[in-house]
Motif scaffolding. Structure first.
Motif, PDB file in Angstrom:
ATOM      1  N   LEU A  73       3.846   5.684   1.827  1.00 54.42           N
ATOM      2  CA  LEU A  73       2.477   5.771   1.326  1.00 54.42           C
ATOM      3  C   LEU A  73       2.446   6.310  -0.098  1.00 54.42           C
ATOM      4  O   LEU A  73       1.689   5.856  -0.930  1.00 54.42           O
ATOM      5  CB  LEU A  73       1.656   6.675   2.244  1.00 54.42           C
ATOM      6  N   ARG A  74       3.290   7.275  -0.393  1.00 51.45           N
ATOM      7  CA  ARG A  74       3.317   7.818  -1.753  1.00 51.45           C
ATOM      8  C   ARG A  74       3.830   6.783  -2.744  1.00 51.45           C
ATOM      9  O   ARG A  74       3.317   6.652  -3.842  1.00 51.45           O
ATOM     10  CB  ARG A  74       4.196   9.066  -1.792  1.00 51.45           C
ATOM     11  N   ASP A  75       4.850   6.023  -2.366  1.00 52.44           N
ATOM     12  CA  ASP A  75       5.443   5.048  -3.267  1.00 52.44           C
ATOM     13  C   ASP A  75       4.483   3.921  -3.614  1.00 52.44           C
ATOM     14  O   ASP A  75       4.617   3.273  -4.634  1.00 52.44           O
ATOM     15  CB  ASP A  75       6.716   4.455  -2.655  1.00 52.44           C
ATOM     16  N   CYS A  76       3.506   3.695  -2.755  1.00 49.08           N
ATOM     17  CA  CYS A  76       2.637   2.536  -2.941  1.00 49.08           C
ATOM     18  C   CYS A  76       1.764   2.645  -4.192  1.00 49.08           C
ATOM     19  O   CYS A  76       1.332   1.640  -4.731  1.00 49.08           O
ATOM     20  CB  CYS A  76       1.743   2.345  -1.730  1.00 49.08           C
ATOM     21  N   SER A  77       1.509   3.851  -4.669  1.00 47.41           N
ATOM     22  CA  SER A  77       0.676   3.989  -5.855  1.00 47.41           C
ATOM     23  C   SER A  77       1.353   3.378  -7.075  1.00 47.41           C
ATOM     24  O   SER A  77       0.688   3.012  -8.034  1.00 47.41           O
ATOM     25  CB  SER A  77       0.382   5.470  -6.107  1.00 47.41           C
ATOM     26  N   ARG A  78       2.676   3.277  -7.036  1.00 53.59           N
ATOM     27  CA  ARG A  78       3.399   2.688  -8.167  1.00 53.59           C
ATOM     28  C   ARG A  78       3.700   1.218  -7.958  1.00 53.59           C
ATOM     29  O   ARG A  78       3.897   0.472  -8.901  1.00 53.59           O
ATOM     30  CB  ARG A  78       4.714   3.448  -8.390  1.00 53.59           C
ATOM     31  N   GLN A  79       3.780   0.789  -6.700  1.00 51.31           N
ATOM     32  CA  GLN A  79       4.105  -0.600  -6.419  1.00 51.31           C
ATOM     33  C   GLN A  79       3.272  -1.084  -5.239  1.00 51.31           C
ATOM     34  O   GLN A  79       3.403  -0.554  -4.140  1.00 51.31           O
ATOM     35  CB  GLN A  79       5.597  -0.761  -6.109  1.00 51.31           C
ATOM     36  N   PRO A  80       2.394  -2.078  -5.439  1.00 51.02           N
ATOM     37  CA  PRO A  80       1.593  -2.586  -4.322  1.00 51.02           C
ATOM     38  C   PRO A  80       2.474  -3.133  -3.207  1.00 51.02           C
ATOM     39  O   PRO A  80       3.674  -3.371  -3.388  1.00 51.02           O
ATOM     40  CB  PRO A  80       0.758  -3.692  -4.973  1.00 51.02           C
ATOM     41  N   LEU A  81       1.860  -3.332  -2.060  1.00 43.22           N
ATOM     42  CA  LEU A  81       2.621  -3.796  -0.899  1.00 43.22           C
ATOM     43  C   LEU A  81       3.311  -5.119  -1.163  1.00 43.22           C
ATOM     44  O   LEU A  81       4.459  -5.317  -0.792  1.00 43.22           O
ATOM     45  CB  LEU A  81       1.682  -3.945   0.301  1.00 43.22           C
ATOM     46  N   GLY A  82       2.617  -6.045  -1.781  1.00 47.11           N
ATOM     47  CA  GLY A  82       3.219  -7.329  -2.075  1.00 47.11           C
ATOM     48  C   GLY A  82       3.195  -8.271  -0.893  1.00 47.11           C
ATOM     49  O   GLY A  82       2.665  -7.987   0.182  1.00 47.11           O
ATOM     50  N   LYS A  83       3.821  -9.424  -1.073  1.00 52.38           N
ATOM     51  CA  LYS A  83       3.762 -10.469  -0.069  1.00 52.38           C
ATOM     52  C   LYS A  83       4.590 -10.161   1.169  1.00 52.38           C
ATOM     53  O   LYS A  83       4.476 -10.848   2.174  1.00 52.38           O
ATOM     54  CB  LYS A  83       4.231 -11.786  -0.688  1.00 52.38           C
ATOM     55  N   GLU A  84       5.465  -9.151   1.103  1.00 52.34           N
ATOM     56  CA  GLU A  84       6.271  -8.802   2.257  1.00 52.34           C
ATOM     57  C   GLU A  84       5.561  -7.795   3.150  1.00 52.34           C
ATOM     58  O   GLU A  84       6.192  -7.080   3.911  1.00 52.34           O
ATOM     59  CB  GLU A  84       7.617  -8.219   1.789  1.00 52.34           C
ATOM     60  N   SER A  85       4.219  -7.731   3.036  1.00 52.44           N
ATOM     61  CA  SER A  85       3.473  -6.713   3.766  1.00 52.44           C
ATOM     62  C   SER A  85       3.689  -6.789   5.267  1.00 52.44           C
ATOM     63  O   SER A  85       3.669  -5.765   5.948  1.00 52.44           O
ATOM     64  CB  SER A  85       1.983  -6.840   3.451  1.00 52.44           C
ATOM     65  N   ALA A  86       3.914  -7.999   5.799  1.00 50.56           N
ATOM     66  CA  ALA A  86       4.079  -8.135   7.248  1.00 50.56           C
ATOM     67  C   ALA A  86       5.318  -7.396   7.731  1.00 50.56           C
ATOM     68  O   ALA A  86       5.410  -7.038   8.903  1.00 50.56           O
ATOM     69  CB  ALA A  86       4.161  -9.608   7.625  1.00 50.56           C
ATOM     70  N   LEU A  87       6.294  -7.158   6.845  1.00 43.73           N
ATOM     71  CA  LEU A  87       7.518  -6.463   7.215  1.00 43.73           C
ATOM     72  C   LEU A  87       7.480  -4.989   6.819  1.00 43.73           C
ATOM     73  O   LEU A  87       8.448  -4.275   7.037  1.00 43.73           O
ATOM     74  CB  LEU A  87       8.727  -7.139   6.534  1.00 43.73           C
ATOM     75  N   ASP A  88       6.395  -4.523   6.262  1.00 43.04           N
ATOM     76  CA  ASP A  88       6.303  -3.182   5.712  1.00 43.04           C
ATOM     77  C   ASP A  88       5.768  -2.223   6.770  1.00 43.04           C
ATOM     78  O   ASP A  88       4.721  -2.457   7.361  1.00 43.04           O
ATOM     79  CB  ASP A  88       5.379  -3.207   4.486  1.00 43.04           C
ATOM     80  N   MET A  89       6.510  -1.132   7.015  1.00 38.60           N
ATOM     81  CA  MET A  89       6.107  -0.174   8.037  1.00 38.60           C
ATOM     82  C   MET A  89       4.775   0.484   7.687  1.00 38.60           C
ATOM     83  O   MET A  89       3.968   0.790   8.568  1.00 38.60           O
ATOM     84  CB  MET A  89       7.194   0.892   8.205  1.00 38.60           C
ATOM     85  N   ARG A  90       4.564   0.728   6.419  1.00 43.07           N
ATOM     86  CA  ARG A  90       3.306   1.336   5.988  1.00 43.07           C
ATOM     87  C   ARG A  90       2.128   0.434   6.332  1.00 43.07           C
ATOM     88  O   ARG A  90       1.117   0.869   6.882  1.00 43.07           O
ATOM     89  CB  ARG A  90       3.366   1.575   4.469  1.00 43.07           C
ATOM     90  N   TYR A  91       2.268  -0.846   5.994  1.00 46.67           N
ATOM     91  CA  TYR A  91       1.190  -1.792   6.277  1.00 46.67           C
ATOM     92  C   TYR A  91       0.952  -1.902   7.775  1.00 46.67           C
ATOM     93  O   TYR A  91      -0.190  -1.931   8.241  1.00 46.67           O
ATOM     94  CB  TYR A  91       1.549  -3.155   5.694  1.00 46.67           C
ATOM     95  N   GLU A  92       2.022  -1.941   8.549  1.00 47.75           N
ATOM     96  CA  GLU A  92       1.872  -2.071  10.000  1.00 47.75           C
ATOM     97  C   GLU A  92       1.144  -0.856  10.582  1.00 47.75           C
ATOM     98  O   GLU A  92       0.264  -0.998  11.439  1.00 47.75           O
ATOM     99  CB  GLU A  92       3.251  -2.212  10.639  1.00 47.75           C
ATOM    100  N   PHE A  93       1.493   0.329  10.102  1.00 47.77           N
ATOM    101  CA  PHE A  93       0.827   1.546  10.575  1.00 47.77           C
ATOM    102  C   PHE A  93      -0.667   1.505  10.270  1.00 47.77           C
ATOM    103  O   PHE A  93      -1.512   1.770  11.131  1.00 47.77           O
ATOM    104  CB  PHE A  93       1.479   2.765   9.923  1.00 47.77           C
ATOM    105  N   LEU A  94      -1.022   1.135   9.041  1.00 43.83           N
ATOM    106  CA  LEU A  94      -2.431   1.091   8.663  1.00 43.83           C
ATOM    107  C   LEU A  94      -3.179  -0.020   9.394  1.00 43.83           C
ATOM    108  O   LEU A  94      -4.350   0.128   9.745  1.00 43.83           O
ATOM    109  CB  LEU A  94      -2.555   0.900   7.155  1.00 43.83           C
ATOM    110  N   ARG A  95      -2.496  -1.123   9.629  1.00 43.54           N
ATOM    111  CA  ARG A  95      -3.128  -2.236  10.358  1.00 43.54           C
ATOM    112  C   ARG A  95      -3.463  -1.800  11.786  1.00 43.54           C
ATOM    113  O   ARG A  95      -4.539  -2.115  12.310  1.00 43.54           O
ATOM    114  CB  ARG A  95      -2.200  -3.439  10.361  1.00 43.54           C
ATOM    115  N   LEU A  96      -2.549  -1.077  12.412  1.00 40.12           N
ATOM    116  CA  LEU A  96      -2.816  -0.572  13.756  1.00 40.12           C
ATOM    117  C   LEU A  96      -3.935   0.466  13.733  1.00 40.12           C
ATOM    118  O   LEU A  96      -4.787   0.503  14.626  1.00 40.12           O
ATOM    119  CB  LEU A  96      -1.538   0.044  14.335  1.00 40.12           C
ATOM    120  N   LEU A  97      -3.952   1.295  12.702  1.00 39.76           N
ATOM    121  CA  LEU A  97      -4.991   2.301  12.579  1.00 39.76           C
ATOM    122  C   LEU A  97      -6.363   1.658  12.400  1.00 39.76           C
ATOM    123  O   LEU A  97      -7.375   2.149  12.905  1.00 39.76           O
ATOM    124  CB  LEU A  97      -4.680   3.215  11.393  1.00 39.76           C
TER     125      LEU A  97
END
Length: 417
Positions: A73-97
């Motif tokens: 989550l901290r790293d994301c401020s410097r680099q957006p999730l990008g097209k690999e979001s489906a494989l990103d643990m951060r995105y998956e956590f927020l999607r479930l939330l």
């Protein structure tokens, strides 16, 4: 500490008269059970109560999971999730939330939960379909229209029923409504506009074809900021076309991502709008300029190279821009989809559009159309590019110029936080 094999065969606690709660088990056994889950699900478990959070934060295994997600989550401020979001643990956590927050969506730019910019929320019924897909052996996916239209969605079962009965069930026609077009993280100017959604469907040779027109009406001087922000695939949240995103920047020629933006520095607002109209026109490669009724398909020979589209599913896109002068600039995004024969289990075009992708990810849209041809707009009653400026709900000239005040009010509100 007992090893995991000993814990796994420990006898059931005596004296139990009801169901055994997870946290009544020995902590070592709870951690062993959780070790079979991915980090996003473990973090969700830690949010259920203070005891669960204390258990995880007090163990080396739990600290590892918590630090992993927090670091991402901290790293994301410097680099957006990008097209690999489906494989990103951060995105998956927020999607479930977000499953428990029907008025929120996951922003791919800042990896936070944002409130839907146009208000409204997903329905509990359609949210349950999304959750059900995660447990299904063959997930179907859910047709959605982005955070601007969260209240609208079409499930596979609903499309099947409509195909067999009445296609009117797939027809949506909204009034124009005021909306902020993006979250503030990539809409720092707080651009507001009027939006409208229309859909229709038809069946040809047993296959379901779908057409949706998404419209935005902007003040003339907001067209360049809007298009400039649209050079990134992230603004797929404005014009939702399929599950993959990013096609609309290629509906211009040159594409918005490769356009030399410094060419517009010394142009007037009117000349700038003409430039974008010309870019959309060049993509169509036709001498005919559409009027308010849209493209005259009797005069325009639609060929494979004239539309943008997705390389991962049977989705095609086109952009049309109408300059209404003081009444605003109308940007129309037409999407055409081949959703396949929903009754044939071997025809999975629907799933490719709204859950997964085709077996092959094509290098270009032209190569994809060798296997999955361009959806011909002529099969629908409504031609691409048809204006809705004369719709009874269309905003007045005064409403359009009031958009500046909405922008300023949103900026003032944001400055307080």
């Amino acid at each position: 500490m007992a090893n995991f094999k000993e814990l796994a065969i420990r006898p059931k606690p005596s004296g139990l008269t009801g169901p055994c709660r997870v946290l009544d088990l020995p902590p070592e056994l709870v951690l062993y059970i959780l070790s079979f889950l991915d980090p996003p699900y473990i973090i969700l478990f830690s949010l259920t109560c203070k005891s669960a959070h204390s258990l995880l934060s007090g163990s080396a295994f739990g600290k590892y999971c918590l630090s992993y997600v927090k670091k991402e989550l901290r790293d994301c401020s410097r680099q957006p999730l990008g097209k690999e979001s489906a494989l990103d643990m951060r995105y998956e956590f927020l999607r479930l939330l977000a499953d428990d927050r029907l008025d929120r969506f996951v922003c791919l730019h800042c990896a936070k939960l944002h409130q839907n910019p146009a208000g409204g929320s997903r329905t509990a019924h359609h949210n349950s379909i999304t959750i059900r897909d995660r447990l299904s052996a063959r997930p179907r996916g859910l047709m959605t229209f982005g955070p601007i239209w969260p209240e609208y969605a079409i499930a596979f079962d609903e499309a099947c029923a409509a195909q067999k009965g009445s296609l009117e069930k797939l027809a949506i026609s909204t009034d124009w409504k005021l909306a902020r077009l993006w979250p503030s993280c990539y809409n720092p100017q707080m651009i507001h506009g009027y939006i409208k959604l229309d859909t229709e469907a038809t069946v040809v040779d047993g296959s379901l074809y779908f057409h949706k027109a998404q419209r935005i009406l902007l003040p003339p001087e907001k067209v360049m900021p809007f298009c400039r922000a649209s050079k990134s695939w992230l603004v797929e949240e404005v014009f939702k076309s399929c599950n993959h995103g990013g096609q609309y920047r290629y509906a211009f020629h040159p594409s918005l991502s490769s356009f030399a933006w410094d060419r517009l520095d010394n142009l007037s607002v009117h000349r700038t709008i003409l430039e974008f109209i010309k870019m959309a026109h060049w993509k169509m490669m036709t001498e005919e300029t559409p009027d308010l009724d849209g493209w005259d398909l009797d005069k325009v020979n639609i060929e494979s190279h004239m539309f943008a589209g997705c390389c991962q599913c049977a989705t095609d896109n086109a952009i049309t821009i109408h300059n209404h002068g003081r009444a605003g600039v109308e940007i129309i995004a037409d999407t055409f989809q081949d959703l396949g024969d929903l009754a044939n289990p071997q025809d999975y075009k629907w799933e490719a559009c709204w859950f997964n992708q085709l077996d092959e990810v094509y290098r270009s849209i032209l190569i994809r159309r060798l296997d999955y041809p361009l959806v011909q707009p002529a099969m629908f009653p409504t031609p691409p590019g048809r204006s809705a400026i004369k719709h009874p709900s269309a905003p007045s000239v005064e409403d359009i110029w009031q958009l500046h005040e909405h922008d300023r009010a949103a900026n003032r509100e944001a400055s307080k936080t």
